[in-house]
Design an enzyme around this catalytic site. Structure first.
Site, PDB file in Angstrom:
ATOM      1  N   CYS A 149       0.763  -1.470   0.132  1.00 19.95           N
ATOM      2  CA  CYS A 149      -0.018  -0.074  -0.223  1.00 19.95           C
ATOM      3  C   CYS A 149       0.797   1.371   0.106  1.00 19.95           C
ATOM      4  O   CYS A 149       1.618   1.539  -1.135  1.00 19.95           O
ATOM      5  CB  CYS A 149      -1.004  -0.098   1.060  1.00 19.95           C
ATOM      6  SG  CYS A 149      -2.377   1.195   0.958  1.00 19.95           S
TER       7      CYS A 149
ATOM      8  N   HIS B  29      -3.573  -5.638   0.826  1.00 22.93           N
ATOM      9  CA  HIS B  29      -2.873  -5.959   1.962  1.00 22.93           C
ATOM     10  C   HIS B  29      -2.880  -7.233   2.385  1.00 22.93           C
ATOM     11  O   HIS B  29      -3.836  -7.742   3.449  1.00 22.93           O
ATOM     12  CB  HIS B  29      -3.733  -5.156   3.145  1.00 22.93           C
ATOM     13  CG  HIS B  29      -3.414  -3.594   3.227  1.00 22.93           C
ATOM     14  ND1 HIS B  29      -2.468  -2.966   3.902  1.00 22.93           N
ATOM     15  CD2 HIS B  29      -4.217  -2.564   2.680  1.00 22.93           C
ATOM     16  CE1 HIS B  29      -2.574  -1.917   3.614  1.00 22.93           C
ATOM     17  NE2 HIS B  29      -3.733  -1.522   2.979  1.00 22.93           N
TER      18      HIS B  29
ATOM     19  N   GLU C   5      -1.177  -8.705   4.819  1.00 26.30           N
ATOM     20  CA  GLU C   5      -1.092  -8.609   6.330  1.00 26.30           C
ATOM     21  C   GLU C   5      -2.318  -8.648   7.061  1.00 26.30           C
ATOM     22  O   GLU C   5      -2.296  -8.911   8.189  1.00 26.30           O
ATOM     23  CB  GLU C   5       0.000  -7.662   6.760  1.00 26.30           C
ATOM     24  CG  GLU C   5      -0.373  -6.270   6.943  1.00 26.30           C
ATOM     25  CD  GLU C   5      -0.587  -5.374   5.740  1.00 26.30           C
ATOM     26  OE1 GLU C   5      -0.883  -5.729   4.558  1.00 26.30           O
ATOM     27  OE2 GLU C   5      -1.027  -4.181   5.794  1.00 26.30           O
TER      28      GLU C   5
END
Lengths: 720, 222
Positions: B86, B194, B196
């Site tokens: 990002c 994302h 994560e």
């Protein structure tokens, strides 16, 4: 610099009534200086002093074994076990958001986040309850777009997940939108920071961003009605900087961990004035400020401007003197201002020095303690006229009227502009019912919801107040959480009108009864009055923000119905159509009484659902739009069709309270029925999930068509 | 296996990225933007999401000129691994470690939702756990994720098989549906989605774990 002369016009322009000015003269025994007048105006306006509402707010239940700190501090503190606490509050930013939607909403988010982290908590969840005028009003689309973008712009950059909220449209908000921002944070229960100063001669430290002229007089503006001079008020709106707020958060949490802080207070409404007076007042101390030391963004700022500026992202702290170097180093690390601007003094005195001049010298306690308090006359809201005949509707047409209305349409247009996933602990994103966020690194999770049905409150403030709390209780319960505590954001019109004050009093009584019965005490809140434009008030809107606890994610109910699952309703359906969403959307009628709320039934049904969570796949509270809307929403989210068997408009669209819709696998339905019988809880099978068609009492439409309408209506109503 | 996660003053996914690295078994050190060097022996640098310096200028532009960015560039030039997610992807394009730029989303709005992605190449330590063409689902949350590059760059990325992920249903106007790209040595990955935020089922899906596991396993083979 010469200060202006105090004239009746100047006094009136500060929002002070003649009798209030008289009181100032009595307290200080002389005419105030211009700066002093500004300070009194900031402290005594409705927004800061709660002068019309205090008497009634005191009646609310605010205690319980779970409450660590109730109202009166920056936010409420509630025990969630294992030495941890959740800290939360909801606050309005209505007037600024109407004047300048993006910045008004953004700084509303910023302000509520500061309220939470000033107490030592890291924000972990945010919500926003928004009320707008009708979509075809010329200002509405502009306000909706600006407010939503502003909320996202601030919260997303700061890095807090926005996990819930509400969006409604009604003509009563055409000239006065509502933006109610909620934030919750997490802290260790023995590491909470309060605002009371202690110790004489302790340094008063200014932290964060520099002071500019933005927002001068904002709190006074927020306490007045709007008229056609509104455009002139734009300079009173503050400008937000989430990047600075993020740094302020990290610096404050580091500072708090370094054991340097005696007390700390964020600079919100009325900035330096309110924060300094608050810390002195709570600690029974005086405060001396030397304004030359205040970090300033603009040249030649006067004492008046500095004391009333509402520049954002600022904090005031009383520091342990031996920790100055440690504290300064933390703020330098984060490239933020750190300036000693004064000290605590033993006498009851608020002394403001600028250059070699005394700009204000006032008894400090008088500014908050003896602020005016009114017992405003009020009249009880008359009982609503009985509801006239309601024609039977084609159930599919009724459903279409609801899902095609922006108030009940799918809200992805809004939610997707908010980062709901940052911090990577979001278990249930916004959209349907409560949001759920894990307590980082533990098996626990917290659920968040905000609720109110303003139509009900207008028709019947007492039942409407109860209903707002009951709906919040149900939304938390429907995800498996045990409701813990509540924050209330009371948005009303002009309290000087007895009928408006009557709405306020009725709603407070209803909220009080409900939070007592459901054991979810009020721990924080905010009152926003004078929400009127040209003498026309908003719908009374006491927004309830509530928090629930899941001791483990095993308790979560977050599934979706599967093909062939049964639809069952917990609770009794009488078919109450008064003030219903169907009546308003299909017929433009807002008639009849609000549905009565049986708090004992709410409690019994909620406890039943929590006790039998393992038997249900999905659950939802029944509220606006009744069974038909809730069942459609649940089915649509799962991509399934639906068949509901009850017939008649009242059965499908009635808004009886204390009800839940649950989806249950067929092989578990018997066990659920048995449990309901044993508990004495009404449970009725109402249909089945599955297929690609929505069938309501025999009338049908393809799911795909309804889904298209439901998912497009919001964007179409406000023009993308 | 050592990972360093950078914190810029406006980073807000640094903890989440560190958590994901740790979950995959990495030993994680957090580094500050004013640091001038990475800790000894770092294998992979994580550049997290957020709003590094407020991003009032071009996203990532100031971060790319911070002391730690210089250390990260040296690490990459030595053949070290870098993962930018990002805002981290934006920073990597601003440093020049990856080509192209992330422009404002085509719809001009911030978008947060789960998106379906195609793994466009399995030929990198980051994507070696999948086969090219596999579908994965990660969340996105950005205002400026519209990948843009000149035709020569796009042709080179394609020709050198350096497009790592593409969107199935392009949310932001990115050219050629590009969601993530690799450096020429395939050791620097930048992506807008994302991973994560998708390392546990409780988050709504754990596809992102595939990236972290493959990365730690893949680096071990070097």
């Amino acid at each position: 610099m010469t200060e202006p002369e105090i004239t009746p016009e100047l006094i009136a322009a500060h929002g002070l009534k003649p009798d209030e000015y008289q009181r100032i003269l009595e307290i200080i025994g002389r005419a105030p200086t211009f700066t002093e007048l500004g300070i009194f105006s900031a402290m005594w306006n409705e927004h800061c002093s709660y002068k019309s509402s205090k008497k009634w707010l005191r009646t609310l239940p605010t205690t319980g074994p779970q409450v660590i700190c109730g109202p009166g501090e920056n936010a409420g503190v509630v025990d969630i076990g294992d030495g941890q606490a959740v800290i939360f509050k909801m606050e309005s930013h209505n007037h600024p958001s109407y004047i300048e939607p993006y910045q008004g909403a953004a700084t509303g988010v910023g302000g509520i986040l500061r309220d939470v982290f000033t107490m030592g908590a890291r924000p972990i969840a945010a919500m926003n309850a928004l009320s707008f005028g009708v979509p075809d009003h010329p200002k509405t689309a502009h306000i909706v777009k600006g407010v939503v973008e502003g909320i996202g712009g601030y919260g997303n950059a700061f890095g807090v997940p926005t996990v819930g909220g509400e969006v409604r449209f009604h003509r009563a908000y055409n000239g006065n939108c509502l933006v109610n921002a909620f934030a919750a944070g997490l802290a260790d229960a023995d590491r909470i920071f309060y605002s009371a100063a202690s110790g004489v001669g302790m340094p008063v430290v200014y932290l964060g961003a520099k002071t500019g002229r933005d927002g001068v007089g904002g709190a006074t503006m927020a306490s007045a009605e709007f008229d056609d001079t509104i455009e002139e008020k734009r300079p009173t709106v503050q400008v937000g900087d989430p990047f600075t707020e993020k740094r302020l958060l990290e610096a404050c949490l580091e500072l708090m961990a370094s054991d340097s802080v005696i007390s700390i207070q964020d600079m919100g409404a009325a900035g330096l004035t309110c924060s300094a007076v608050e810390m002195g007042d709570k600690g029974d101390l005086g405060i001396r400020l030397q304004l030359d030391a205040v970090p300033q963004r603009e040249a030649n700022m006067t004492a008046y401007e500095m004391m009333l500026s509402e520049s954002q992202e600022r904090m005031l702290m009383v520091l342990k003197p031996e920790k100055e170097a440690v504290a300064r180093a933390i703020f330098e690390k984060w490239d933020l201002d750190f300036a000693i601007v004064g000290e605590t003094i033993p006498e009851d005195r608020f002394l403001i020095l600028h250059g070699n001049e005394v700009k204000a010298d006032l008894p400090l306690k008088a500014l908050s303690g003896t602020a005016p308090e009114y017992d405003r006359p009020w009249i009880e809201t008359p009982a609503a006229a009985p509801l006239g005949a309601v024609p039977e509707v084609d159930p599919i047409e009724g459903l279409k009227a609801l899902i095609g209305s922006p108030s009940y349409a799918h809200k992805a247009w809004v939610w997707e502009q908010y980062d709901s996933q940052v911090m990577a602990d979001t278990v249930r994103a916004p959209g349907l019912g409560a949001g759920v966020v894990r307590v980082h690194g533990t098996p626990k999770a917290l659920a968040f919801t905000s609720d109110v049905t303003p139509r009900y409150v207008k028709a019947n403030p007492f039942e409407g107040g109860k209903q707002a709390v009951a709906e919040a209780y149900r939304n938390l319960t429907a995800v498996g959480a045990k409701p813990l505590a509540t924050t209330d954001n009371m948005n009303f019109g002009n309290p000087e009108k007895p009928e408006i004050m009557g709405q306020f009093v009725g709603a407070i009584k209803g909220i009080g009864a409900a939070v007592a019965a459901l054991d979810m005490p009020i721990v924080s809140g905010n009152v926003s009055l004078y929400n009127e434009t040209d003498g026309v008030g908003i719908l009374p809107t006491p927004t309830i923000g509530a928090v629930g606890l899941l001791t483990s994610l095993d308790e979560l109910i977050a599934g979706q119905p599967e093909e062939g699952d049964l639809a069952l309703v917990i609770g009794t359906t009488a078919g109450h159509l008064g003030q219903s969403a169907l009546l308003a959307e299909m017929f433009g009628r807002e008639e009849g009484d609000a549905p009565p709320v049986d708090l004992e039934a709410e409690k019994r049904h909620g406890e039943f659902l929590r006790a039998n969570r393992k038997l249900v796949r999905a659950a939802a509270d029944l509220s606006d739009g009744g069974l038909a809307l809730a069942a459609f929403e649940m089915a649509e989210a799962a991509g399934l069709g639906l068949t509901l068997t009850p017939s008649g408009t009242a059965a499908l669209f009635g808004e009886d309270q204390a009800r839940y819709l649950v989806a249950c696998a067929p092989d578990r339905a018997e066990a659920l029925q048995a449990a309901a019988e044993a508990a004495g809880v009404p449970l009725q099978e109402v249909g089945r999930f599955g297929g690609a068609t929505v069938t309501l009492a025999g009338a049908s439409a393809p799911l795909a068509d309804l889904s298209r309408l439901y998912r497009r209506a919001f964007a179409e109503a406000i023009g993308g | 296996m050592k990972a360093a996660v950078i914190t810029f003053p406006g980073s807000n996914c640094d903890r989440d990225l560190a958590t994901a690295f740790e979950k995959a078994g990495a030993d994680v050190t957090r580094v500050w933007h004013k640091d001038t060097a990475l800790p000894e022996g770092v294998d992979v640098v994580g550049v997290p999401g957020g709003f590094s310096f407020g991003d009032y200028l071009r996203c990532g532009a100031i971060a790319a000129r911070s002391p730690i960015a210089a250390a990260m560039i040296r690490h990459a030039e030595r053949g070290g691994y870098v993962l930018g997610i990002c805002n981290g992807f934006q920073v990597l394009t601003e440093t020049g470690l990856l080509p192209g730029a992330l422009m404002r989303n085509a719809g001009l709005k911030f978008i947060c939702r789960r998106v379906d992605l195609r793994v466009a190449t399995a030929d990198s330590a980051f994507t070696s756990g999948w086969a090219a063409g596999d579908a994965v689902r990660f969340p996105i949350a950005h205002h400026d994720g519209n990948y843009t590059a000149d035709p020569e760059t796009l042709a080179r990325l394609r020709g050198e098989d350096r497009v790592a992920f593409t969107y199935l249903d392009n949310p932001n106007g990115s050219m050629e549906d590009i969601a993530g790209i690799l450096s020429a040595n395939r050791r620097v990955l930048g992506l807008m989605p994302h991973p994560e935020r998708a390392v546990e089922e409780a988050q709504g899906g754990a596809d992102g774990m595939g990236l972290f596991r493959a990365l730690l396993g893949g680096m071990a083979l070097v």
